[in-house]
Design an enzyme around this catalytic site. Structure first.
Site, PDB file in Angstrom:
ATOM      1  N   ASP A 192     -25.157 -25.718 -82.657  1.00 38.29           N
ATOM      2  CA  ASP A 192     -26.563 -25.989 -82.409  1.00 38.29           C
ATOM      3  C   ASP A 192     -26.968 -25.066 -81.255  1.00 38.29           C
ATOM      4  O   ASP A 192     -26.115 -24.567 -80.524  1.00 38.29           O
ATOM      5  CB  ASP A 192     -26.702 -27.471 -82.019  1.00 38.29           C
ATOM      6  CG  ASP A 192     -28.040 -27.765 -81.371  1.00 38.29           C
ATOM      7  OD1 ASP A 192     -29.068 -27.456 -81.995  1.00 38.29           O
ATOM      8  OD2 ASP A 192     -28.046 -28.297 -80.252  1.00 38.29           O
TER       9      ASP A 192
HETATM   10  P1  ADP Z   1     -31.972 -27.280 -81.489  1.00 39.39           P
HETATM   11  O1  ADP Z   1     -31.740 -27.538 -82.921  1.00 39.39           O
HETATM   12  O2  ADP Z   1     -31.825 -25.830 -81.129  1.00 39.39           O
HETATM   13  O3  ADP Z   1     -31.169 -28.139 -80.583  1.00 39.39           O
HETATM   14  P2  ADP Z   1     -34.265 -28.974 -81.636  1.00 39.39           P
HETATM   15  O4  ADP Z   1     -34.079 -29.166 -83.077  1.00 39.39           O
HETATM   16  O5  ADP Z   1     -33.912 -30.100 -80.735  1.00 39.39           O
HETATM   17  O6  ADP Z   1     -33.512 -27.651 -81.163  1.00 39.39           O
HETATM   18  O7  ADP Z   1     -35.767 -28.619 -81.428  1.00 39.39           O
HETATM   19  C1  ADP Z   1     -36.315 -27.738 -82.345  1.00 39.39           C
HETATM   20  C2  ADP Z   1     -37.749 -27.500 -82.056  1.00 39.39           C
HETATM   21  O8  ADP Z   1     -38.516 -28.667 -82.303  1.00 39.39           O
HETATM   22  C3  ADP Z   1     -38.010 -27.142 -80.636  1.00 39.39           C
HETATM   23  O9  ADP Z   1     -37.769 -25.788 -80.379  1.00 39.39           O
HETATM   24  C4  ADP Z   1     -39.483 -27.502 -80.523  1.00 39.39           C
HETATM   25  O10 ADP Z   1     -40.254 -26.471 -81.040  1.00 39.39           O
HETATM   26  C5  ADP Z   1     -39.627 -28.707 -81.422  1.00 39.39           C
HETATM   27  N1  ADP Z   1     -39.571 -29.953 -80.661  1.00 39.39           N
HETATM   28  C6  ADP Z   1     -38.617 -30.899 -80.722  1.00 39.39           C
HETATM   29  N2  ADP Z   1     -38.893 -31.924 -79.890  1.00 39.39           N
HETATM   30  C7  ADP Z   1     -40.030 -31.605 -79.240  1.00 39.39           C
HETATM   31  C8  ADP Z   1     -40.819 -32.238 -78.223  1.00 39.39           C
HETATM   32  N3  ADP Z   1     -40.483 -33.407 -77.670  1.00 39.39           N
HETATM   33  N4  ADP Z   1     -41.938 -31.618 -77.816  1.00 39.39           N
HETATM   34  C9  ADP Z   1     -42.265 -30.437 -78.357  1.00 39.39           C
HETATM   35  N5  ADP Z   1     -41.587 -29.804 -79.285  1.00 39.39           N
HETATM   36  C10 ADP Z   1     -40.473 -30.351 -79.752  1.00 39.39           C
HETATM   37 MG    MG Z   2     -29.874 -29.434 -79.566  1.00 43.55          MG
END
Ligand code: ADP
Ligand code: MG
Length: 675
Positions: A346
Site C-alpha cells: 500500500d
Molecule cells: P492508500 O491506498 O495509498 O493508503 P487511501 O486509499 O487511504 O490511500 O486513500 C486514497 C485516496 O482517497 C486519498 O489519496 C484521498 O484522495 C482519498 N481520501 C481518503 N480518505 C480521505 C479523507 N478523509 N479526506 C479526503 N480524501 C480522502
Molecule cells: Mg494506506
C-alpha cells in the site's frame, strides 16, 4: 455520595485487563520444575547404575531406592500428561513413554527405562523453555502499562486501578510516568516517548487534542488525558492478546502431526502387543528375548522427536520475531510467508509514514483560502485518515476555530462528507479524490479539473472540496453545489523503504508492486523513489482485493498495508501484513503478521525468519522420521539376519531420545537470529 453509587461505573464487570490468565507470570517452580526433575532423575540413575550394575558397591536396597527415585522423578510429568490425555479419551506420546519405561523395568533393564524418562523429561523442559521465551516477551509487554492511575472525578483526585477506569475519565500523568491508558490530551503539554508502541525513537510532542497510547513514557510536562479506550481495548492490550493468540495457532505441519499422533500411538501399542504374541507361535526363542524386542520396539517407535520438532522450531521463531518487533499471529503464517514470491505494498501509511503535510490550498469561485481550509478541517475533524489529520493540523496552525459537523460519513479510499446545521438549511461539505466526485455524479468543469491535474503532476495527493446546500422544507430538493477549491497534501517516502525493496528482490521476490487509492501521478512519484516498477493507482478497496487475486496467479502474494481500505486485500492475500500501531485497528486485526514498529526494514527479516523456520521444521521432520524408521527396521530385522542378536535397548533409547534432543536444539537455533 461515592462515585460507584452515583452510577458512574457502567462496566462493573470489567476486571481483566485483557490479558489471558494462562499468560500471566508463572512461578519459578512452574517454569523450571522439569529441569529439576530431570536432574534428580539423572543423579539417581547414575548412583544406581555405578553403585549397582557397574561396581556392585551399593547394597541391593540402595540400588532399588535409586531406581525408584529415578522412575518417580523422571515419570512425574509423563504420568500427569498421560493422565490428562486419558481423561479426554486419548492415548498419546506420554502414555507410550511411560509404557516403554515400565516395559524396560519389566525386562530388568531399569537403567534404560530411567534413561528414557530422563531424556524425555529433559526434552519436555527444553520445550517449556522455548515457550517461556515467548511468554516473557508478552510479560514484558504487559509490564509496560502501570496498574494504577491518578484520576480526577469531580473535584476529587483518586488513585484507581487502571482496569476500573471508564470512558471519559480524566487521568493525570506526571512527568516521567508511563501512560496508563489510550486517550486524548485535554490539558498540558509534553513530549512523549512512544517507542514501545510505534517504534519511533524520537519523542513526539503532545498538545491538547493529540492521541496518546498506554505504555508510552511521558516526558517533562504534566498531561491531562481523557480516557477514550477501556484498558482491555487499548492498543497495548490488543498487541498482548495478538501475541498470546499466536501461540495457539499451529503450523500446517503441526496440524498434520497432531492429526496423526492418535492413530500412530494405537498402531505402536498394537504392534508391540503383536511383537509379544506372534513370536510365541512362530518362532522358537526364549520369551525373555521376545519381550526384550517388543519393549525396544515400543521405545524406538515412540514419535517424541517428531512431536516436538515443529513446536520447538515454530515457537522459537515466533519468539525471536516478536523480540525484534515482528508479530506472527500464528505458526501457519510462519510457514506461509516464506512461500510468498509477490509483495504488494500500500502507499499512504505504508511506504510513506502517512504524515502528509498540506502543500497547497487553492480556493476557487470567490472563496477565501481561510474559509476553504476552515470548512475542510471542520469536515475532516472526525476522520482518522492521514490526509484528514494533515488538514486539521494546518487549520490549527493557522489558529482557525473549527465547526462541529452534525453528521459524518467516510468512504474508504475516496473521501468524506460532513453535514453542518445552518438553521434553515443543511450544508454538506464533500472532500475527496476524482473518483469520489465521479461516483457522486458531480460533473466538474474542465477549468476546475485542470487545476487538479496540475497539482497531481507534482506528485501530490489532491482533494477537491465541494459545498452543497439543501433546503429541507422544499421537498428536500438539492439547491446547488459549488466547488470551494483544492487542497493538496504531500507525503515523503519512508527512508528505509528503498533498501527494504532491494532486499525483497534479493530474496527472490519476482514481483514487488504498489497498490494505492491515491492518484497515479502521486503513486508514480513515490514508486520511483522506492524502486517499485509495478504501480496500480486509483484503486477502491474492492479493486485492491481483486488485484491481489489476479497477482496470485504469479505466485503466493503477501500484501502489506495500514488502512481500512487495505483490510479486504489483507484478508485475501496468502499473508496479510499490517503496519503496527500507526495502522488502523481493522488492518491490525485482519492481518496475519504485524510489523509492530512500522519499520519496513523488518520486512526482509520477517521473511528470513519465516524461511529459516520452514527449513528447520523440514529438517526436523525428515530427521526424526528417518531415525524412527531406521531403529524400527533394525529392531525387527537384526535378529533375522544375525540370529540371536537383538538391538540393544540402550542403543534404542539413546538413538530415540538423542534425536529428540537434537531436534529441540535445532529448533532453538532460531533464537539466535538477528535482523
Ligand atoms: P492508500 O491506498 O495509498 O493508503 P487511501 O486509499 O487511504 O490511500 O486513500 C486514497 C485516496 O482517497 C486519498 O489519496 C484521498 O484522495 C482519498 N481520501 C481518503 N480518505 C480521505 C479523507 N478523509 N479526506 C479526503 N480524501 C480522502
Ligand atoms: Mg494506506
Amino acid at each position: 455520595m461515592s462515585i460507584e453509587s452515583a452510577g458512574a461505573r457502567p462496566l462493573a464487570t470489567v476486571t481483566s485487563p485483557g490479558l489471558r490468565p494462562d499468560w500471566q507470570e508463572l512461578s519459578f517452580w512452574k517454569e523450571n520444575y522439569e529441569f529439576v526433575l530431570a536432574a534428580i532423575t539423572l543423579v539417581a540413575l547414575l548412583i544406581g547404575w555405578i553403585g549397582g550394575e557397574l561396581t556392585g558397591a551399593l547394597p541391593d536396597w540402595a540400588v532399588t531406592a535409586a531406581a525408584v527415585t529415578a522412575f518417580v522423578a523422571g515419570g512425574y510429568s509423563g504420568v500427569i500428561g498421560a493422565y490428562q490425555q486419558a481423561r479426554q479419551g486419548r492415548f498419546d506420546i506420554d502414555f507410550l513413554m511411560i509404557a516403554a519405561a515400565l516395559g524396560a523395568a519389566l525386562i530388568n533393564e531399569w537403567v534404560e527405562g530411567a534413561l528414557l524418562l530422563f531424556l524425555f523429561t529433559l526434552s519436555g523442559a527444553l520445550e517449556t523453555y522455548a515457550m517461556g521465551r515467548t511468554r516473557k516477551a508478552i510479560e514484558s509487554l504487559s509490564k509496560l502499562r502501570p496498574d494504577v492511575a491518578t484520576v480526577r472525578r469531580g473535584d476529587q483526585e483518586l488513585r484507581l486501578a487502571v482496569v476500573d477506569l471508564i470512558l471519559g475519565d480524566i487521568v493525570i500523568v506526571k512527568p516521567g510516568e508511563r501512560l496508563p491508558v489510550d486517550g486524548a490530551v485535554i490539558g498540558g503539554a509534553s513530549s512523549v516517548d512512544q517507542s514501545a508502541i510505534t517504534g519511533e525513537s524520537i519523542p513526539v510532542n503532545k498538545l491538547p487534542g493529540d492521541e496518546v497510547f498506554a505504555g508510552t513514557i511521558n516526558g517533562g510536562g504534566a498531561l491531562e488525558v481523557k480516557v477514550t479506550k477501556l484498558a482491555s481495548e487499548s492498543t497495548l492490550s490488543k498487541i498482548i492478546n495478538l501475541v498470546a493468540a499466536a501461540q495457539e495457532d499451529a503450523t500446517p505441519t503441526q496440524q498434520f502431526i497432531d492429526r496423526f499422533s492418535q492413530p500412530y500411538t494405537w498402531t505402536v501399542i498394537g504392534a508391540t502387543l503383536l511383537a509379544i504374541v506372534l513370536p510365541v507361535f512362530f518362532l522358537t526363542e526364549p520369551f525373555g528375548e521376545t519381550l526384550y524386542r517388543a519393549m525396544t520396539l515400543l521405545v524406538v517407535a515412540s514419535p517424541c522427536a517428531l512431536v516436538i520438532s515443529t513446536p520447538a522450531s515454530a515457537l522459537s521463531a515466533i519468539a525471536v520475531a516478536a523480540k525484534y518487533g515482528v508479530l506472527f499471529k500464528g505458526g501457519a503464517y510462519l510457514e506461509l510467508l516464506g512461500q510468498t514470491t509477490v509483495m504488494a505494498f500500500d502507499k499512504t501509511g505504508t511506504l510513506t509514514p502517512g504524515r502528509p503535510v498540506v502543500t497547497n490550498i487553492h480556493p476557487m469561485t470567490g472563496h477565501s483560502e481561510t474559509r476553504l481550509l476552515q470548512m475542510a478541517a471542520s469536515a475532516e475533524a472526525l476522520s482518522e485518515h492521514h490526509i484528514a489529520r494533515a488538514i486539521v493540523e494546518k487549520a490549527r496552525e493557522r489558529g482557525l476555530s473549527l465547526e462541529k459537523p452534525t453528521a459524518f460519513q467516510a468512504t474508504a479510499g475516496e473521501g468524506i462528507a460532513a453535514e453542518f446545521d445552518r438553521g434553515d438549511h443543511v450544508e454538506t461539505i464533500y472532500i475527496g479524490n476524482d473518483r469520489f466526485f465521479v461516483n457522486a455524479q458531480m460533473d466538474l468543469s474542465p477549468a476546475v479539473r485542470m487545476v487538479g491535474q496540475a497539482l497531481q503532476r507534482q506528485g501530490k495527493s489532491v482533494m477537491l472540496v465541494v459545498r452543497r446546500s439543501t433546503v429541507e422544507d422544499t421537498l428536500g430538493a438539492d439547491r446547488d453545489w459549488e466547488v470551494m477549491g483544492y487542497i493538496a497534501v504531500a507525503d515523503t517516502l519512508r527512508s528505509e523503504a528503498p533498501a527494504a525493496i532491494r532486499d525483497l528482490h534479493a530474496l527472490g521476490y519476482t514481483k514487488v508492486a504498489m497498490m494505492t487509492g491515491d492518484n497515479a501521478a502521486a503513486a508514480h512519484y513515490i514508486a520511483r523513489q522506492a524502486g517499485i516498477d509495478d504501480v496500480y493507482a486509483d484503486l477502491l478497496p474492492e479493486q485492491k482485493l481483486t488485484l491481489v487475486r489476479e497477482l496470485s496467479s504469479e505466485g503466493n502474494v503477501a500484501m502489506i498495508g495500514d488502512g481500512v481500505n487495505d483490510a479486504p486485500a489483507l484478508a485475501t492475500a496468502s499473508v496479510g501484513i499490517a503496519m503496527g500501531a500507526g495502522g488502523t485497528d481493522v488492518a491490525l486485526e485482519t492481518a496475519d503478521v504485524v510489523l509492530m514498529s512500522s519499520d519496513l526494514s523488518k520486512l526482509p527479516f520477517a521473511i528470513e525468519v519465516s524461511r529459516k523456520a520452514t527449513t528447520i521444521i523440514r529438517q526436523n521432520v525428515i530427521f526424526s522420521v528417518s531415525v524412527i524408521v531406521t531403529l524400527v527396521v533394525l529392531t525387527i530385522l537384526l535378529p533375522v539376519f544375525i540370529p540371536g542378536y537383538l538391538l540393544p535397548l540402550p542403543l534404542g533409547v539413546v538413538g530415540h531420545e538423542g534425536s529428540t534432543l537434537i531436534v529441540v536444539a535445532n529448533g532453538l537455533r532460531m533464537l539466535r537470529m538477528r535482523p
